[in-house]
Design a protein around this motif. Sequence first.
Motif, mmCIF file in Angstrom:
data_model
loop_
_atom_site.group_PDB
_atom_site.id
_atom_site.type_symbol
_atom_site.label_atom_id
_atom_site.label_comp_id
_atom_site.label_asym_id
_atom_site.label_seq_id
_atom_site.Cartn_x
_atom_site.Cartn_y
_atom_site.Cartn_z
ATOM 1 N N VAL A 39 0.906 -1.260 -0.052
ATOM 2 C CA VAL A 39 -0.089 -0.202 -0.140
ATOM 3 C C VAL A 39 0.772 1.424 0.018
ATOM 4 C CG1 VAL A 39 -1.814 1.196 1.253
ATOM 5 C CG2 VAL A 39 -1.994 -1.149 1.148
ATOM 6 N N PHE A 40 1.937 1.229 0.749
ATOM 7 C CA PHE A 40 2.771 2.311 0.861
ATOM 8 C C PHE A 40 3.432 2.648 -0.614
ATOM 9 C CE2 PHE A 40 7.377 3.417 1.099
ATOM 10 C CZ PHE A 40 7.210 4.941 2.105
ATOM 11 N N ARG A 41 3.715 1.371 -1.280
ATOM 12 C CA ARG A 41 4.216 1.935 -2.532
ATOM 13 C C ARG A 41 3.588 2.576 -3.574
ATOM 14 N NH1 ARG A 41 6.394 -3.726 -4.961
ATOM 15 N NH2 ARG A 41 6.593 -2.277 -6.765
ATOM 16 N N HIS A 42 2.081 2.081 -3.424
ATOM 17 C CA HIS A 42 1.126 2.877 -4.270
ATOM 18 C C HIS A 42 0.821 4.292 -3.640
ATOM 19 C CE1 HIS A 42 -0.539 -0.435 -6.843
ATOM 20 N NE2 HIS A 42 -0.361 -1.164 -5.623
ATOM 21 N N VAL A 43 1.014 4.531 -2.434
ATOM 22 C CA VAL A 43 0.909 6.057 -1.932
ATOM 23 C C VAL A 43 2.004 6.751 -2.467
ATOM 24 C CG1 VAL A 43 0.897 7.336 0.065
ATOM 25 C CG2 VAL A 43 -0.272 5.344 -0.122
ATOM 26 N N VAL A 44 3.164 6.054 -2.450
ATOM 27 C CA VAL A 44 4.352 6.906 -3.061
ATOM 28 C C VAL A 44 4.254 7.073 -4.617
ATOM 29 C CG1 VAL A 44 6.963 6.722 -3.532
ATOM 30 C CG2 VAL A 44 5.885 5.947 -1.414
ATOM 31 N N LYS A 45 3.805 6.184 -5.448
ATOM 32 C CA LYS A 45 3.482 6.394 -6.994
ATOM 33 C C LYS A 45 2.375 7.701 -7.085
ATOM 34 C CE LYS A 45 4.550 1.746 -8.316
ATOM 35 N NZ LYS A 45 4.031 0.499 -9.089
ATOM 36 N N ASN A 46 1.490 7.883 -6.035
ATOM 37 C CA ASN A 46 0.603 8.724 -6.239
ATOM 38 C C ASN A 46 0.872 10.033 -5.988
ATOM 39 O OD1 ASN A 46 -2.363 7.695 -7.232
ATOM 40 N ND2 ASN A 46 -1.320 6.059 -6.214
ATOM 41 N N ALA A 47 1.725 10.169 -4.791
ATOM 42 C CA ALA A 47 2.228 11.416 -4.257
ATOM 43 C C ALA A 47 3.691 11.833 -4.934
ATOM 44 C CB ALA A 47 2.573 11.089 -2.748
ATOM 45 N N ALA A 48 4.240 11.008 -5.691
ATOM 46 C CA ALA A 48 5.520 11.378 -6.409
ATOM 47 C C ALA A 48 5.371 12.522 -7.300
ATOM 48 C CB ALA A 48 6.071 10.191 -7.080
ATOM 49 N N PRO A 49 4.481 12.607 -8.379
ATOM 50 C CA PRO A 49 4.289 13.775 -9.295
ATOM 51 C C PRO A 49 4.212 14.980 -8.608
ATOM 52 C CG PRO A 49 2.817 12.057 -10.055
ATOM 53 C CD PRO A 49 3.450 11.650 -8.697
ATOM 54 N N THR A 50 3.549 15.040 -7.885
ATOM 55 C CA THR A 50 3.241 16.522 -7.180
ATOM 56 C C THR A 50 4.429 16.824 -6.280
ATOM 57 O OG1 THR A 50 0.666 16.193 -6.999
ATOM 58 C CG2 THR A 50 1.659 17.923 -5.730
ATOM 59 N N ALA A 51 5.083 15.856 -5.707
ATOM 60 C CA ALA A 51 6.079 16.105 -4.814
ATOM 61 C C ALA A 51 7.380 16.671 -5.612
ATOM 62 C CB ALA A 51 6.577 14.897 -3.958
ATOM 63 N N ILE A 52 7.578 16.005 -6.850
ATOM 64 C CA ILE A 52 8.548 16.271 -7.503
ATOM 65 C C ILE A 52 8.657 17.553 -8.197
ATOM 66 C CG2 ILE A 52 9.664 15.517 -9.690
ATOM 67 C CD1 ILE A 52 9.558 12.779 -9.036
ATOM 68 N N ALA A 53 7.374 17.934 -8.678
ATOM 69 C CA ALA A 53 6.833 19.446 -9.162
ATOM 70 C C ALA A 53 7.439 20.349 -8.116
ATOM 71 C CB ALA A 53 5.455 19.386 -9.466
ATOM 72 N N ILE A 54 6.823 20.243 -7.024
ATOM 73 C CA ILE A 54 7.373 21.194 -5.970
ATOM 74 C C ILE A 54 8.870 21.128 -5.662
ATOM 75 C CG2 ILE A 54 6.896 21.505 -3.239
ATOM 76 C CD1 ILE A 54 4.644 22.083 -4.920
ATOM 77 N N MET A 55 9.528 20.036 -5.529
ATOM 78 C CA MET A 55 11.080 20.164 -5.444
ATOM 79 C C MET A 55 11.742 20.805 -6.466
ATOM 80 S SD MET A 55 13.892 16.798 -5.461
ATOM 81 C CE MET A 55 13.364 16.627 -7.164
ATOM 82 N N GLY A 56 11.321 20.612 -7.882
ATOM 83 C CA GLY A 56 11.744 21.377 -8.904
ATOM 84 C C GLY A 56 11.486 22.918 -8.694
ATOM 85 N N LEU A 57 10.435 23.542 -8.438
ATOM 86 C CA LEU A 57 10.165 24.604 -8.164
ATOM 87 C C LEU A 57 11.047 25.357 -6.880
ATOM 88 C CD1 LEU A 57 6.259 24.945 -8.498
ATOM 89 C CD2 LEU A 57 7.968 25.664 -10.193
ATOM 90 N N GLN A 58 11.008 24.508 -5.850
ATOM 91 C CA GLN A 58 11.973 25.169 -4.867
ATOM 92 C C GLN A 58 13.582 25.059 -5.164
ATOM 93 O OE1 GLN A 58 11.144 25.853 -1.760
ATOM 94 N NE2 GLN A 58 9.000 25.799 -2.745
ATOM 95 N N LEU A 59 13.816 24.304 -6.206
ATOM 96 C CA LEU A 59 15.467 24.430 -6.469
ATOM 97 C C LEU A 59 15.426 25.788 -7.391
ATOM 98 C CD1 LEU A 59 17.831 23.295 -7.099
ATOM 99 C CD2 LEU A 59 17.109 22.029 -9.098
ATOM 100 N N GLY A 60 14.460 26.021 -7.956
ATOM 101 C CA GLY A 60 14.299 27.354 -8.759
ATOM 102 C C GLY A 60 14.467 28.506 -7.806
ATOM 103 N N TYR A 61 13.617 28.300 -6.785
ATOM 104 C CA TYR A 61 13.538 29.594 -6.236
ATOM 105 C C TYR A 61 14.711 29.722 -5.226
ATOM 106 C CZ TYR A 61 8.407 29.317 -6.807
ATOM 107 O OH TYR A 61 7.149 29.542 -7.196
ATOM 108 N N LEU A 62 15.342 28.636 -4.909
ATOM 109 C CA LEU A 62 16.667 28.644 -3.966
ATOM 110 C C LEU A 62 17.780 29.420 -4.735
ATOM 111 C CD1 LEU A 62 16.683 25.428 -1.861
ATOM 112 C CD2 LEU A 62 15.981 27.571 -1.347
ATOM 113 N N LEU A 63 17.855 28.895 -6.081
ATOM 114 C CA LEU A 63 18.667 29.549 -6.831
ATOM 115 C C LEU A 63 18.754 30.876 -7.180
ATOM 116 C CD1 LEU A 63 21.299 28.407 -8.646
ATOM 117 C CD2 LEU A 63 19.767 28.373 -10.731
ATOM 118 N N GLY A 64 17.574 31.400 -7.611
ATOM 119 C CA GLY A 64 17.204 32.791 -7.719
ATOM 120 C C GLY A 64 17.077 33.575 -6.576
ATOM 121 N N GLY A 65 16.678 33.075 -5.330
ATOM 122 C CA GLY A 65 16.390 33.882 -4.330
ATOM 123 C C GLY A 65 17.489 33.446 -3.237
#
Length: 317
Positions: A230-256
């Motif tokens: 069940v945990f693996r299925h939860v990770v698969k469903n949460a991964a796309p949004t979490a990765i999108a947030i991580m990418g945006l945070q990388l951009g914010y950190l680089l510029g800010g």
Amino acid sequence: MILFILKRIGYAAPVALGVTVVCFLLVHLAPGDPLSAILPVDATAEMQAQMRSAYGFDKPLPVQYGLWLWKVLHGDLGTSIATGRPVLSEVSRAVSNSLILAAVATLIGFTFGTFFGFVAGYARDSWLDRVASAIAVFGVSVPHYWLGIVMVIVFSATLGWLPPTGAGPQGSGNWWPDPEHLRYLVLPAVTMSVIPMGVISRTVRALVGDILNQDFVQALRAKGLSEFGVFRHVVKNAAPTAIAIMGLQLGYLLGGSILIETVFAWPGTGFLLNAAIFQRDLPLLQGTILVLAMFFVTLNLLVDVVQTALDPRIERA
């Protein structure tokens, strides 16, 4: 998928063009004369006219923009007024240092933020949830420049465990992946990781709580699937949004990261921007802002593509 990528590139092109216009106009609307940093106080009118002609400041703004954009497309960001060196070389060295710092900080923030988010999501309304949520709130609320000063006082001035400033020994301007340089990376990276850790933790907590309440999770458990499954299925469903947030945070950190890099004297784009602003170095300021903005546009494009590849539910139209 290829058609989707081409469409996203087509959408990003006018955004990139708009970024160049805004970047060019913002620095020209700032008060003061950028040539005052290199011209002597008793400079004659003829000398001022020669310098303006050399840097192209004697032409109308549309002409200046066209010439500047043409040079940018050919990899020429101009020459720094303060140092006389090519802007591209100055920005390239600073961007590499900032990218290392932002990537390490994002990795730390993503690792701990995901951990705290899953703990809080699985242990809703328990003391673990309250502790993890308190850490996340602290991360998004504390001023990171203040935290950086506190870290320097505690771990450098008081305990003497880590160096307070710089990217390497003897004021080195370049960071290398060796144990000695790694010690200089710890304090600024940990300080910068606090904000993405809090953001990712709160996001993952909400995602996990929502996913665990969905019908398919109850169906998986009813079929006898183990909690790890069940945990693996939860990770698969949460991964796309979490990765999108991580990418945006990388951009914010680089510029800010200007405040963090100033506190720790880290030779990155924030430190370079700070110097360019105070020295009224217009070409350097333009080049740095442009490179950061283009990096953010590219990062958004990559995050969009990766998120769509990971989650087939997202429309690719």
